[in-house]
Each structure stands twice: as C-alpha cells, then as structure tokens.
Design a protein around this motif. Structure first.
Motif, PDB file in Angstrom:
ATOM      1  N   ASP A 247      -5.427 -10.714 -13.863  1.00 35.57           N
ATOM      2  CA  ASP A 247      -6.401 -10.412 -12.497  1.00 35.57           C
ATOM      3  C   ASP A 247      -5.872 -11.200 -11.599  1.00 35.57           C
ATOM      4  O   ASP A 247      -5.581 -10.646 -10.344  1.00 35.57           O
ATOM      5  CB  ASP A 247      -7.690 -10.649 -12.927  1.00 35.57           C
ATOM      6  N   GLY A 248      -5.391 -12.367 -11.745  1.00 38.27           N
ATOM      7  CA  GLY A 248      -4.767 -13.312 -10.652  1.00 38.27           C
ATOM      8  C   GLY A 248      -3.324 -12.674 -10.114  1.00 38.27           C
ATOM      9  O   GLY A 248      -3.155 -12.588  -8.802  1.00 38.27           O
ATOM     10  N   LEU A 249      -2.487 -12.269 -11.234  1.00 36.63           N
ATOM     11  CA  LEU A 249      -1.224 -11.926 -10.877  1.00 36.63           C
ATOM     12  C   LEU A 249      -1.219 -10.296 -10.270  1.00 36.63           C
ATOM     13  O   LEU A 249      -0.553 -10.204  -9.193  1.00 36.63           O
ATOM     14  CB  LEU A 249      -0.605 -11.603 -12.168  1.00 36.63           C
ATOM     15  N   ARG A 250      -2.450  -9.660 -10.499  1.00 34.47           N
ATOM     16  CA  ARG A 250      -2.351  -8.501  -9.859  1.00 34.47           C
ATOM     17  C   ARG A 250      -3.046  -8.433  -8.426  1.00 34.47           C
ATOM     18  O   ARG A 250      -2.848  -7.607  -7.461  1.00 34.47           O
ATOM     19  CB  ARG A 250      -3.553  -7.308 -11.096  1.00 34.47           C
ATOM     20  N   GLY A 251      -3.860  -9.532  -8.188  1.00 34.78           N
ATOM     21  CA  GLY A 251      -4.310  -9.712  -6.823  1.00 34.78           C
ATOM     22  C   GLY A 251      -3.349 -10.257  -5.992  1.00 34.78           C
ATOM     23  O   GLY A 251      -3.265  -9.918  -4.757  1.00 34.78           O
ATOM     24  N   PHE A 252      -2.250 -11.066  -6.403  1.00 35.61           N
ATOM     25  CA  PHE A 252      -1.348 -11.433  -5.822  1.00 35.61           C
ATOM     26  C   PHE A 252      -0.386 -10.233  -5.497  1.00 35.61           C
ATOM     27  O   PHE A 252       0.073 -10.110  -4.199  1.00 35.61           O
ATOM     28  CB  PHE A 252      -0.208 -12.338  -6.709  1.00 35.61           C
ATOM     29  N   LEU A 253      -0.228  -9.293  -6.284  1.00 37.02           N
ATOM     30  CA  LEU A 253       0.517  -8.034  -5.877  1.00 37.02           C
ATOM     31  C   LEU A 253      -0.165  -7.108  -4.814  1.00 37.02           C
ATOM     32  O   LEU A 253       0.334  -6.637  -3.955  1.00 37.02           O
ATOM     33  CB  LEU A 253       0.940  -7.378  -7.095  1.00 37.02           C
ATOM     34  N   ALA A 254      -1.823  -7.217  -4.928  1.00 37.31           N
ATOM     35  CA  ALA A 254      -2.418  -6.367  -4.062  1.00 37.31           C
ATOM     36  C   ALA A 254      -1.949  -7.023  -2.751  1.00 37.31           C
ATOM     37  O   ALA A 254      -1.979  -6.268  -1.747  1.00 37.31           O
ATOM     38  CB  ALA A 254      -3.856  -6.470  -4.449  1.00 37.31           C
ATOM     39  N   ARG A 255      -2.378  -8.253  -2.725  1.00 42.90           N
ATOM     40  CA  ARG A 255      -2.284  -8.726  -1.275  1.00 42.90           C
ATOM     41  C   ARG A 255      -0.897  -8.894  -0.887  1.00 42.90           C
ATOM     42  O   ARG A 255      -0.784  -9.122   0.422  1.00 42.90           O
ATOM     43  CB  ARG A 255      -2.790 -10.352  -1.239  1.00 42.90           C
ATOM     44  N   HIS A 256       0.316  -8.663  -1.429  1.00 47.77           N
ATOM     45  CA  HIS A 256       1.320  -8.741  -0.788  1.00 47.77           C
ATOM     46  C   HIS A 256       2.007  -7.062  -0.611  1.00 47.77           C
ATOM     47  O   HIS A 256       3.184  -6.887  -0.224  1.00 47.77           O
ATOM     48  CB  HIS A 256       2.310  -9.395  -1.662  1.00 47.77           C
ATOM     49  N   THR A 257       0.878  -6.257  -1.018  1.00 49.51           N
ATOM     50  CA  THR A 257       1.439  -4.798  -0.743  1.00 49.51           C
ATOM     51  C   THR A 257       0.531  -4.086   0.361  1.00 49.51           C
ATOM     52  O   THR A 257       0.277  -3.037   0.532  1.00 49.51           O
ATOM     53  CB  THR A 257       1.495  -3.914  -2.095  1.00 49.51           C
ATOM     54  N   HIS A 258      -0.732  -4.633   0.708  1.00 49.57           N
ATOM     55  CA  HIS A 258      -1.664  -4.263   1.523  1.00 49.57           C
ATOM     56  C   HIS A 258      -1.411  -4.252   2.756  1.00 49.57           C
ATOM     57  O   HIS A 258      -0.512  -4.894   3.400  1.00 49.57           O
ATOM     58  CB  HIS A 258      -3.038  -5.289   1.550  1.00 49.57           C
ATOM     59  N   PRO A 259      -1.558  -2.976   3.749  1.00 48.34           N
ATOM     60  CA  PRO A 259      -0.994  -2.862   5.186  1.00 48.34           C
ATOM     61  C   PRO A 259      -1.233  -3.927   5.809  1.00 48.34           C
ATOM     62  O   PRO A 259      -0.542  -4.393   6.773  1.00 48.34           O
ATOM     63  CB  PRO A 259      -1.631  -1.359   5.454  1.00 48.34           C
ATOM     64  N   ALA A 260      -2.449  -4.746   5.736  1.00 49.09           N
ATOM     65  CA  ALA A 260      -2.962  -5.934   6.570  1.00 49.09           C
ATOM     66  C   ALA A 260      -2.721  -7.055   5.837  1.00 49.09           C
ATOM     67  O   ALA A 260      -3.647  -8.000   5.935  1.00 49.09           O
ATOM     68  CB  ALA A 260      -4.332  -5.548   7.168  1.00 49.09           C
ATOM     69  N   ARG A 261      -1.703  -7.110   5.055  1.00 41.27           N
ATOM     70  CA  ARG A 261      -1.521  -8.379   4.105  1.00 41.27           C
ATOM     71  C   ARG A 261      -1.474  -9.635   5.031  1.00 41.27           C
ATOM     72  O   ARG A 261      -1.866 -10.871   4.387  1.00 41.27           O
ATOM     73  CB  ARG A 261      -0.356  -8.355   3.406  1.00 41.27           C
ATOM     74  N   ASP A 262      -0.932  -9.620   6.270  1.00 43.23           N
ATOM     75  CA  ASP A 262      -1.156 -11.087   6.799  1.00 43.23           C
ATOM     76  C   ASP A 262      -2.417 -11.381   7.243  1.00 43.23           C
ATOM     77  O   ASP A 262      -2.631 -12.592   7.034  1.00 43.23           O
ATOM     78  CB  ASP A 262      -0.048 -10.931   8.249  1.00 43.23           C
ATOM     79  N   VAL A 263      -3.342 -10.608   7.661  1.00 43.02           N
ATOM     80  CA  VAL A 263      -4.585 -10.899   7.924  1.00 43.02           C
ATOM     81  C   VAL A 263      -5.240 -11.247   6.923  1.00 43.02           C
ATOM     82  O   VAL A 263      -6.132 -12.258   6.864  1.00 43.02           O
ATOM     83  CB  VAL A 263      -5.098  -9.690   8.853  1.00 43.02           C
ATOM     84  N   MET A 264      -5.005 -10.260   5.818  1.00 42.26           N
ATOM     85  CA  MET A 264      -5.623 -10.513   4.521  1.00 42.26           C
ATOM     86  C   MET A 264      -5.227 -12.005   3.849  1.00 42.26           C
ATOM     87  O   MET A 264      -6.436 -12.790   3.395  1.00 42.26           O
ATOM     88  CB  MET A 264      -5.319  -9.366   3.489  1.00 42.26           C
ATOM     89  N   ALA A 265      -4.302 -12.300   3.950  1.00 44.34           N
ATOM     90  CA  ALA A 265      -3.809 -13.502   3.208  1.00 44.34           C
ATOM     91  C   ALA A 265      -4.380 -14.616   4.090  1.00 44.34           C
ATOM     92  O   ALA A 265      -5.034 -15.878   3.260  1.00 44.34           O
ATOM     93  CB  ALA A 265      -2.297 -13.949   3.605  1.00 44.34           C
ATOM     94  N   VAL A 266      -4.442 -14.745   5.422  1.00 44.47           N
ATOM     95  CA  VAL A 266      -5.106 -15.799   6.151  1.00 44.47           C
ATOM     96  C   VAL A 266      -6.553 -16.083   5.795  1.00 44.47           C
ATOM     97  O   VAL A 266      -7.002 -17.050   5.423  1.00 44.47           O
ATOM     98  CB  VAL A 266      -4.855 -15.766   7.682  1.00 44.47           C
ATOM     99  N   ALA A 267      -7.144 -14.811   5.938  1.00 44.26           N
ATOM    100  CA  ALA A 267      -8.721 -14.761   5.776  1.00 44.26           C
ATOM    101  C   ALA A 267      -9.404 -14.936   4.277  1.00 44.26           C
ATOM    102  O   ALA A 267     -10.010 -15.626   4.120  1.00 44.26           O
ATOM    103  CB  ALA A 267      -9.276 -13.339   6.287  1.00 44.26           C
ATOM    104  N   GLY A 268      -8.413 -14.520   3.271  1.00 44.85           N
ATOM    105  CA  GLY A 268      -8.582 -14.791   1.912  1.00 44.85           C
ATOM    106  C   GLY A 268      -8.563 -16.139   1.467  1.00 44.85           C
ATOM    107  O   GLY A 268      -9.410 -16.849   1.041  1.00 44.85           O
ATOM    108  N   GLN A 269      -7.484 -16.879   2.056  1.00 43.19           N
ATOM    109  CA  GLN A 269      -7.368 -18.076   1.717  1.00 43.19           C
ATOM    110  C   GLN A 269      -8.292 -19.028   2.410  1.00 43.19           C
ATOM    111  O   GLN A 269      -8.777 -19.763   1.642  1.00 43.19           O
ATOM    112  CB  GLN A 269      -5.705 -18.432   2.356  1.00 43.19           C
TER     113      GLN A 269
END
Length: 267
Positions: A153-175
């Motif tokens: 689940d963690g590895l698939r989450g990594f893949l999801a957040r690096h292929t999401h169209p808004a990945r930069d915002v998602m990465a900052v907000a999620g972290q």
C-alpha cells in the motif's frame, strides 16, 4: 546495523532494488519456505529507500555530504512517510546490503537522482509481486502477509503521488498532513476538494498519521469531551439527522472495511 548515508544515495538504492528484485524473481521458480519473509523484508527496504529519496528532495539535500549532515532529519521524515523504523529495516536486510554498505562515495556526489528512475524501479518491483503465492501463504504466516500488504500500500501510494496531475501540491499538503502540521480540512481547502474526497486522496497516496500523532493528550481529550457534551445538551439528546453527517460517518466506517462508499452516497 548503523544507517550510512551512502545507502541513501539514489544510484545505490536503485542498484540494491534491482539486485533484490532479480533474486526474488529467480526464487519464484522454486518452492521456498521463506518466500513471504523475503518479500516482506524487500518490500519494506524498498519503501524506506523511496521515502528517503522523497525526504532528501523535500529537504533540498543535494550531495552525499549534505545527506550525512542531515541524516537525522531524513530518518525522521522516512519514519513519518513509511511508518517504518529505517534502522530496524536495515538490520533485517543486513546480508543483502553488505556488498553496498561501505561503497566509497565522494562527499560531492549528488545524493538524489531522477525521481522518474525511482518510480520505474518501484513499478517493476510492484508488478512482479507474486500476489497469488503470497495470498496462499497468508494463513500460515498472517503477520508477514500483513507486513507485505501494508508495505505494498505504501509503495502504491508512492507511485500514485508521483503520477498525480497535481503531484507537487499533493506532496506538500500530504507531507504536512502526515506530520500533523495541516488538518484534513486545510488539506481539502488547498486541493479544492470536499473533505471526504481529500481524505480518500490522502489514503490513496499513502499519506496517513501514526497512532501517536492521532492520540489526544489529557487536556485536548477533556476539551473534546466538553464540546461533545455541550453539543448534545443543545440538541436535548435528540438524534442527529443532518444528512451530511450521516454520509460522513458511513463513508468513514466503510473505509475501515477498505470500501469506497462515495459513489453510492453522493447526491
């Protein structure tokens, strides 16, 4: 086994992951009593590596000398993102890491490589996970099977957040959410989403809080109970009939069962 910054250097990580994946793929051709344990260890090591890569990118770590100086910061962020103790994971994989443990790496060597290369390595690893073989071993070793599932689940989450169209915002907000610096309502506002969609997106991308982060201290618990008591008095103990509240509770309870109830409840 002490964590060395050399193992966090991206090219070393990619070499370790490729070696481990090839070894496990070869072993799939034979019956192995330790197959589930080997996959659990390898998947956890992979998750530690990819979250270390994310941590270094997030922290602006440029060289291996920077990584050595900021190793404690990197490890704290790895624990937050992977929900694993990197020292323990490295100790459990000591034999596999031995050939790479003391590789000479110059202080000026770049610590992070292309994230796209890391994504491709994880995609290859996840693609070759023997789901049916692991599922068949679940009854004999439920704890190992659970470790595999959580890490996948963690590895698939990594893949999801690096292929999401808004990945930069998602990465900052999620972290920030994982570190308890932002509430889910604030994340929803940043992503311009309803709260329940923001929650689903955070889970899909592997951002979640530890039990320690969720646990209330005595003062906060007392204040929360007082708020609940006040709200109950205001409605004179009558049941809550707000449809939005009912939907929220149903969706939350279904997420525990790994079911997404939103398509059936949204009006």
């Amino acid at each position: 086994m002490t964590i060395g910054f050399s193992l966090y250097e991206t090219n070393t990580q990619l070499e370790v992951l490729a070696t481990q994946e090839q070894s496990l793929r070869v072993r799939l051709r034979t019956a192995s009593e330790t197959l589930l344990e080997d996959w659990a260890r390898t998947l956890e090591l992979s998750l530690v590596f990819v979250t270390a890569h994310e941590a270094m990118v997030s922290l602006g770590v440029m060289t291996c000398a920077d990584a050595a100086r900021r190793l404690d910061e990197i490890n704290r962020l790895v624990e937050t993102l992977a929900h694993l103790d990197p020292t323990k994971v490295f100790e459990e994989n000591a034999a596999a890491l031995a050939p790479f443990r003391w590789l000479p790496i110059a202080a000026t060597t770049p610590a992070t490589g292309d994230t796209a290369d890391v994504v491709r390595a994880v995609q290859s690893l996840v693609l070759h996970v023997p789901d049916q073989r692991l599922e068949a071993a679940r009854s004999a070793a439920p704890e190992l099977a659970h470790r595999c599932r959580l890490t996948l689940d963690g590895l698939r989450g990594f893949l999801a957040r690096h292929t999401h169209p808004a990945r930069d915002v998602m990465a900052v907000a999620g972290q920030a959410y994982a570190e308890s610096r932002l509430s889910v309502d604030e994340v929803a506002a940043l992503l311009i989403l309803p709260v329940h969609d923001a929650v689903a997106l955070l889970e899909e991308h592997g951002f979640r809080r530890s039990v320690e982060a969720l646990r209330l201290d005595p003062a906060a618990r007392k204040a929360r109970i007082a708020e609940l008591a006040k709200e109950r008095r205001l409605r004179s103990g009558a049941p809550i009939v707000d449809p939005a509240w009912v939907e929220r509770e149903v969706m939350a309870s279904q997420r525990i069962e790994d079911i997404d109830a939103r398509p059936w409840l949204r009006r």
